[in-house]
Scaffold this motif. Structure first.
Motif, PDB file in Angstrom:
ATOM      1  N   UNK A   1       0.832  -1.192   0.000  1.00 44.19           N
ATOM      2  CA  UNK A   1       0.000   0.000   0.000  1.00 44.19           C
ATOM      3  C   UNK A   1       0.872   1.249   0.000  1.00 44.19           C
ATOM      4  N   UNK A   2       1.927   1.174   0.801  1.00 48.26           N
ATOM      5  CA  UNK A   2       2.817   2.324   0.861  1.00 48.26           C
ATOM      6  C   UNK A   2       3.489   2.551  -0.492  1.00 48.26           C
ATOM      7  N   UNK A   3       3.894   1.443  -1.135  1.00 44.94           N
ATOM      8  CA  UNK A   3       4.518   1.568  -2.449  1.00 44.94           C
ATOM      9  C   UNK A   3       3.558   2.205  -3.442  1.00 44.94           C
ATOM     10  N   UNK A   4       2.303   1.753  -3.382  1.00 41.55           N
ATOM     11  CA  UNK A   4       1.323   2.306  -4.313  1.00 41.55           C
ATOM     12  C   UNK A   4       1.160   3.796  -4.072  1.00 41.55           C
ATOM     13  N   UNK A   5       1.103   4.160  -2.799  1.00 40.15           N
ATOM     14  CA  UNK A   5       0.916   5.554  -2.437  1.00 40.15           C
ATOM     15  C   UNK A   5       2.084   6.408  -2.937  1.00 40.15           C
ATOM     16  N   UNK A   6       3.300   5.938  -2.625  1.00 35.85           N
ATOM     17  CA  UNK A   6       4.483   6.684  -3.050  1.00 35.85           C
ATOM     18  C   UNK A   6       4.564   6.723  -4.565  1.00 35.85           C
ATOM     19  N   UNK A   7       4.285   5.571  -5.166  1.00 30.98           N
ATOM     20  CA  UNK A   7       4.373   5.492  -6.625  1.00 30.98           C
ATOM     21  C   UNK A   7       3.424   6.467  -7.296  1.00 30.98           C
ATOM     22  N   UNK A   8       2.183   6.466  -6.852  1.00 28.95           N
ATOM     23  CA  UNK A   8       1.210   7.361  -7.481  1.00 28.95           C
ATOM     24  C   UNK A   8       1.627   8.804  -7.280  1.00 28.95           C
ATOM     25  N   UNK A   9       2.017   9.133  -6.041  1.00 25.50           N
ATOM     26  CA  UNK A   9       2.432  10.510  -5.780  1.00 25.50           C
ATOM     27  C   UNK A   9       3.608  10.930  -6.646  1.00 25.50           C
ATOM     28  N   UNK A  10       4.634  10.073  -6.665  1.00 27.89           N
ATOM     29  CA  UNK A  10       5.808  10.407  -7.468  1.00 27.89           C
ATOM     30  C   UNK A  10       5.441  10.514  -8.939  1.00 27.89           C
TER      31      UNK A  10
ATOM     32  N   UNK B   1      13.221   5.039 -12.375  1.00 32.59           N
ATOM     33  CA  UNK B   1      12.842   4.490 -11.074  1.00 32.59           C
ATOM     34  C   UNK B   1      12.874   2.969 -11.038  1.00 32.59           C
ATOM     35  N   UNK B   2      13.076   2.334 -12.182  1.00 34.11           N
ATOM     36  CA  UNK B   2      13.130   0.870 -12.211  1.00 34.11           C
ATOM     37  C   UNK B   2      14.191   0.299 -11.279  1.00 34.11           C
ATOM     38  N   UNK B   3      15.401   0.862 -11.262  1.00 29.42           N
ATOM     39  CA  UNK B   3      16.422   0.256 -10.401  1.00 29.42           C
ATOM     40  C   UNK B   3      16.015   0.210  -8.933  1.00 29.42           C
TER      41      UNK B   3
ATOM     42  N   UNK C   1      14.517  -3.163  -7.752  1.00 26.35           N
ATOM     43  CA  UNK C   1      15.200  -4.441  -7.890  1.00 26.35           C
ATOM     44  C   UNK C   1      15.396  -5.151  -6.570  1.00 26.35           C
ATOM     45  N   UNK C   2      15.354  -4.413  -5.481  1.00 27.54           N
ATOM     46  CA  UNK C   2      15.534  -5.104  -4.208  1.00 27.54           C
ATOM     47  C   UNK C   2      14.257  -5.720  -3.685  1.00 27.54           C
ATOM     48  N   UNK C   3      13.163  -5.480  -4.414  1.00 22.27           N
ATOM     49  CA  UNK C   3      11.871  -5.895  -3.860  1.00 22.27           C
ATOM     50  C   UNK C   3      11.392  -7.214  -4.438  1.00 22.27           C
ATOM     51  N   UNK C   4      10.357  -7.722  -3.821  1.00 21.88           N
ATOM     52  CA  UNK C   4       9.636  -8.854  -4.396  1.00 21.88           C
ATOM     53  C   UNK C   4       9.088  -8.445  -5.752  1.00 21.88           C
ATOM     54  N   UNK C   5       9.022  -9.377  -6.697  1.00 26.38           N
ATOM     55  CA  UNK C   5       8.523  -9.006  -8.019  1.00 26.38           C
ATOM     56  C   UNK C   5       7.156  -8.326  -7.970  1.00 26.38           C
ATOM     57  N   UNK C   6       6.230  -8.874  -7.190  1.00 23.04           N
ATOM     58  CA  UNK C   6       4.887  -8.288  -7.173  1.00 23.04           C
ATOM     59  C   UNK C   6       4.928  -6.870  -6.631  1.00 23.04           C
ATOM     60  N   UNK C   7       5.711  -6.656  -5.586  1.00 27.03           N
ATOM     61  CA  UNK C   7       5.790  -5.315  -5.008  1.00 27.03           C
ATOM     62  C   UNK C   7       6.427  -4.342  -5.980  1.00 27.03           C
ATOM     63  N   UNK C   8       7.506  -4.798  -6.613  1.00 27.05           N
ATOM     64  CA  UNK C   8       8.161  -3.937  -7.586  1.00 27.05           C
ATOM     65  C   UNK C   8       7.203  -3.553  -8.700  1.00 27.05           C
ATOM     66  N   UNK C   9       6.423  -4.535  -9.167  1.00 33.81           N
ATOM     67  CA  UNK C   9       5.443  -4.280 -10.221  1.00 33.81           C
ATOM     68  C   UNK C   9       4.407  -3.279  -9.763  1.00 33.81           C
ATOM     69  N   UNK C  10       3.940  -3.441  -8.530  1.00 37.70           N
ATOM     70  CA  UNK C  10       2.923  -2.516  -8.020  1.00 37.70           C
ATOM     71  C   UNK C  10       3.468  -1.102  -8.027  1.00 37.70           C
ATOM     72  N   UNK C  11       4.705  -0.942  -7.586  1.00 31.45           N
ATOM     73  CA  UNK C  11       5.272   0.406  -7.547  1.00 31.45           C
ATOM     74  C   UNK C  11       5.379   0.990  -8.948  1.00 31.45           C
ATOM     75  N   UNK C  12       5.908   0.171  -9.889  1.00 28.88           N
ATOM     76  CA  UNK C  12       6.059   0.682 -11.241  1.00 28.88           C
ATOM     77  C   UNK C  12       4.708   0.995 -11.866  1.00 28.88           C
TER      78      UNK C  12
ATOM     79  N   UNK D   1       9.094  -2.185 -17.887  1.00 28.73           N
ATOM     80  CA  UNK D   1       8.593  -2.974 -16.760  1.00 28.73           C
ATOM     81  C   UNK D   1       8.807  -4.462 -17.038  1.00 28.73           C
ATOM     82  N   UNK D   2       8.596  -4.864 -18.272  1.00 29.65           N
ATOM     83  CA  UNK D   2       8.832  -6.259 -18.652  1.00 29.65           C
ATOM     84  C   UNK D   2      10.282  -6.622 -18.417  1.00 29.65           C
ATOM     85  N   UNK D   3      11.174  -5.734 -18.806  1.00 26.77           N
ATOM     86  CA  UNK D   3      12.590  -5.983 -18.581  1.00 26.77           C
ATOM     87  C   UNK D   3      12.903  -6.120 -17.104  1.00 26.77           C
TER      88      UNK D   3
END
Lengths: 159, 504, 318
Positions: B15-24, B43-45, B48-59, B329-331
């Protein structure tokens, strides 16, 4: 651009438009000329488009000569000097990016733009406030891009 | 589709990732000079430290926010943040100029949510089915689609159709500069490495739209935008009533956006254009379009946020990116070791569905965040003195253009095109046809060359251009779109001979 | 006079100290800039990001990836020698690009301009078909092409690219004529395959790895069968001397001290030998090679000869 064309009704021939159309048709001609060096498949598209550009341009000129329509209204007000200065400042800014580096060129460009865009009286307070704001904006973006996001902004080469 | 995925999406971290992502995303997309593609790329890099699903949510959240945020710069500075926001400038900027900028922003917010939800829901429920549409479109169909886009944009130049065609041709010619996508020729570079990379689309976009605004901004001391007396609130009630009256328009545009975004490459840029044309065509007051008609914004913003969800359909189901940010994002997924392609919905369904729920949530976040950030955006644009606004916008165009390909020559091209665009604009040549020619040129050319090669392999070139129902349909639409204004003209003459033609 | 002496002395001191820093194995003593001449998300990016992790483990420094796309890589390669030559800037290089591009046209750089120091993998060429394609074996495709020359269409990424080279070489080895349809990127080429627009695709094993559900390979151009695809024969097994693909390596700017170049080669060789790196690369479909700094010239000369033959076929050179 003359006064009459700027206010629309007086002359109903779109002189600026026709001038550009003429320039476009010349451009199209050059584009066609340069397709000589290309391979067959590589030349098809540019040739088609260049021809289309020439045709459209000539068609526009003809249409305007035969049955002129309304002229696009354009505001002639405002300071031409400032407009020219803005273009000059930005040009110098961009061209000096590789040489002066991002920050130096950016600072100079930013200051130049402030001068071009400022209509208010200069006071010590205004200078200080603007200086602070500029530093914050430039510094903020630089930190974000170069430091946080690792974007390789152009470094100064003159050192 | 089990509830566990939904719960996984709603963990505090996600949820926090989504919030930050949308804001940014909103802020980056909203700043003139920065773009959604750039936002995702830089912002892709971080993911890379996150779980795939979380990273995807942020992107995905960044992408959604940025596409929505593009409306801000389109409305307030006449600079689309992405190609999909081009059509928002048609009515957004006029509205801002006459004092309804805050209303325009609120309208954009509402319709972006509607469009984004439509796209995300389609992704959730119908993805595998809809993905097959992407496979029906081949080189020939893409060629005709590009021609359709160009026809539409020229037809939209009311009264100056020839100028529109000239602009489009200019854009098409510009798109040939550099290394040819197919064929490998190096064209129009005159031996310099400056033009070797061709004219980059976003830098041309920023140049042609933003620089002319800057040039005229400094020319007078008058405020950049007019502020209506109703300023101070969100004008939410007003916006909502306008939106409700236009609900069919919004939903239709969202559907158009979703479906077109499924077509990799071509869809996103023409989605908002097609919705706009359609909204105008079916409107009872079409003459108000282009001068600040709310329905215009509702259509374009709904469509372009729908392309977010829609673009993920081919990306996740087929492993073929729908839009440039999707490719990035696919990459990112591939680096994480996640196999893309059909497996994403089968073996890796957990990742996909968690992501989609996250995307839905991020889209919903657009409403509160959009309204708040939008209000501040509007207030700041009108409050900042020109002496600071001009350099800041200029600065952002420089850094935003540079960061796309890390190439200073792109910035120079941006500036040169901008100055040229300013001169052309004064003579009635609008930037939209040029930009669209630039975007659609490679698609048209590649489709054309590929079709020719395939035709040669089959022994006959011409028939291949009319293979299948899709090609015929698109050609038919092109013909109608071209003839429609003329037909209306003829009909209006018949009804009232002697009446001056309405579009001259 | 005096200033010239000072400048020379400074220059000598600078290069001595750079060399000394390298020899002390303090090198690398700051972050590495790793330029990728393409956009994010491609195979060059993915393999670089894998290397990045292991680079950090071995040297303690970050390898920061920078994208400089444009002109199929030409923009970055043509501008590379202007970058700092202290050993902390490297660029990804690709074959056949860096050999074929300068041959075909004026791209602002020559192959010899790039100071390569290591080649670490390649994506082997492969012919892919859809899972339900009528072509079961390579022979089926060859027969179809023989029956109707030019009628068999294969998609591929780019013109004068690895895919295109592979198609040309195979056609001449098998004495057939197929039609190559270039697409912009592997993604587009795969779509064309899946939609049925073309009958087969000249791609790589990496593509097959990514689309295992609905595609399969008829043959692969590696020296031995790929661990991920034990059932796919190599071209050599089937009688065609076709081995190769899209090679990837790295280069430093001209003028980089030899010690730095050697050290970088050693580091990346170490990365290439790490078992978990090997496994992850193979999972993605790559095929690892080991061409360290002292073997680079010979390796490139071999490839050059290979590609020149193909270029003659393209009428690019005489």
């Amino acid at each position: 651009m003359s006064e009459s064309t700027m206010h629309g009704e007086a002359s109903r021939r779109d002189i600026p438009g026709m001038a550009y159309a003429l320039a476009f048709s010349v451009l199209g001609g050059f584009a066609l000329y340069f397709t000589d060096d290309m391979s067959t498949l590589g030349a098809v598209f540019p040739q088609t488009i260049a021809s289309a550009l020439i045709i459209f341009s000539l068609a526009y000129i003809t249409q305007n000569l035969v049955s002129p329509g309304s002229v696009h209204p354009v505001s002639g007000e405002g300071s031409w000097a400032r407009r020219g200065l803005l273009i000059a400042v930005m040009l110098v800014w961009v061209l000096s990016l590789n040489w002066l580096g991002f920050i130096a060129a950016g600072v100079l460009g930013f200051i130049g733009m402030i001068l071009v865009g400022n209509y208010d009286a200069w006071s010590l307070r205004r200078v200080l406030v603007y200086a602070l704001v500029s530093a914050l904006i430039i510094g903020g973006f630089y930190t974000l891009f170069a430091v946080v996001l690792n974007v390789p902004l152009p470094p100064p080469r003159w050192l | 589709m089990s509830w566990s995925f939904l719960l996984a999406a709603l963990t505090p971290f996600n949820l926090m990732l989504a919030f930050i992502g949308v804001g940014a995303g909103i802020i980056i997309g909203g700043l003139p000079g920065l773009s959604a593609t750039m936002a995702v790329a830089v912002l892709v890099p971080v993911t890379f430290g996150m779980e795939p699903a979380s990273g995807l949510i942020m992107l995905g959240a960044i992408y959604t926010g940025a596409i929505y945020g593009g409306a801000y710069s389109a409305i307030l500075v006449n600079t689309p943040g992405t190609p999909s926001a081009i059509a928002t400038t048609f009515d957004g900027y006029p509205m801002a100029k006459r004092g309804d900028g805050d209303l325009a922003v609120t309208l954009a917010t509402l319709s972006s949510v509607v469009g984004g939800l439509t796209g995300a829901i389609a992704l959730l429920t119908l993805a595998p089915l809809l993905a097959t549409i992407a496979l029906q479109f081949g080189s020939v169909e893409y060629f005709w689609l590009a021609v359709l886009g160009l026809t539409l944009i020229s037809a939209l130049s009311e009264g100056a159709t020839l100028k529109g065609f000239m602009g489009a041709s200019l854009g098409l010619l510009l798109s040939t500069v550099g290394v040819a996508g197919v064929g490998g020729d190096v064209r129009y570079t005159f031996g310099s490495s400056l033009l070797l990379g061709g004219v980059e689309i976003i830098s041309a976009l920023i140049g042609l739209y933003c620089i002319p605004v800057l040039i005229d901004l400094v020319a007078t001391p008058d405020p950049h935008l007019r502020v209506s007396d109703k300023a101070g609130g969100f004008r939410l009630r007003e916006a909502m009533s306008l939106a409700l009256r236009s609900k069919f328009n919004m939903v239709r545009s969202a559907v158009i956006g979703t479906v077109l975004a499924i077509l990799p490459g071509a869809g996103g840029s023409i989605a908002s254009l097609v919705s706009y044309s359609e909204a105008r065509r079916s409107s009872r007051h079409r003459e108000r379009f282009g001068k600040g008609e709310p329905d215009g914004i509702l259509a374009t913003e709904s469509a372009n946020n729908a392309t977010v969800g829609g673009g993920f359909i081919p990306t996740l189901v087929l492993g073929i990116p729908g839009t440039p940010p999707d490719a990035i994002i696919l990459g990112a997924l591939l680096v994480q070791g996640v196999r893309t392609g059909p497996e994403l919905f089968t073996e890796n369904a957990a990742i996909s569905y968690t992501f989609i729920y996250g995307l839905l949530f991020a889209t919903l976040l657009l409403l509160p965040m959009g309204l708040i950030i939008g209000r501040y955006a509007f207030k700041s644009i009108i409050a900042i003195p020109k002496a600071i606004l001009a350099p800041t916008v200029a600065f952002m165009t420089v850094i935003g253009t540079y960061a796309i390909r890390n190439n200073t020559w792109d910035v120079l091209i941006m500036l040169v095109l901008g100055v040229v665009g300013w001169f052309l604009n004064r003579a009635g040549f609008k930037p939209s046809p040029i930009v669209l020619g630039l975007i659609l040129g490679p698609i048209a050319e590649q489709g054309f060359v590929q079709a020719v090669l395939m035709g040669q392999a089959q022994g006959a070139v011409l028939p291949i251009f009319f293979r299948g129902p899709i090609s015929w349909t698109i050609v038919a639409i092109i013909v109608v779109a071209t003839l429609y204004p003329l037909i209306r003209l003829a009909l209006s003459h018949r009804r009232d001979p002697g009446e001056v033609s309405e579009n001259e | 006079m005096k200033t010239r002496l000072v400048t020379t002395l400074t220059g000598v001191l600078a290069s001595l100290s750079m060399g000394a820093a390298v020899a002390q194995s303090d090198f690398p003593n700051e972050d590495l800039s790793y330029v990728i001449p393409f956009g994010p998300g491609g195979e060059s990016d993915i393999s670089a990001r894998l290397q990045q992790e292991y680079f950090k483990d071995i040297t303690g420094q970050e390898a920061i990836i920078e994208y400089k796309p444009g002109g199929g890589g030409a923009v970055a390669w043509s501008q590379f020698n202007d970058m700092p030559a202290d050993g902390h800037t490297i660029i990804g290089t690709n074959l056949p690009h860096i050999i074929l591009q300068p041959l075909a046209k004026d791209v602002g750089f020559e192959t010899s301009d790039l100071n390569n120091f290591y080649f670490f993998h390649y994506s082997p060429d492969a012919i892919l078909v859809t899972a339900d394609s009528p072509y079961e074996t390579l022979d089926d495709l060859v027969d179809a092409a023989r029956e109707a020359p030019g009628s068999v269409t294969l998609s591929g990424s780019g013109t004068y690219s690895a895919n295109h080279v592979a198609q040309t070489r195979f056609d001449s080895l098998a004495d057939i004529t197929t039609t190559y349809i270039p697409y912009k990127g592997t993604g587009a080429a795969v779509t064309a395959l899946k939609s049925g627009e073309v009958q087969a695709e000249w791609g790589y094993s990496t593509v097959a790895a990514n689309h295992q559900g609905d595609t399969r390979m008829l043959a692969i151009a590696s020296s031995e069968r790929h661990p991920l695809f034990p059932d796919v024969p190599t071209f050599q097994e089937l009688g065609y001397d076709l081995e190769g693909g899209a090679y990837r390596g790295m280069a430093v700017p001209q003028g980089t001290p030899e010690e730095a170049r050697q050290r970088l080669s050693d580091i990346f060789q170490e990365i290439n030998e790490d078992p978990s790196f090997v496994e992850r690369m193979q999972e993605l479909g790559f095929f690892l090679v080991d061409v360290p700094a002292d073997e680079v010239d010979a390796f490139l000369a071999e490839r050059q000869a290979e590609y020149e033959e193909v270029a003659r076929g393209f009428d690019l050179i005489d």
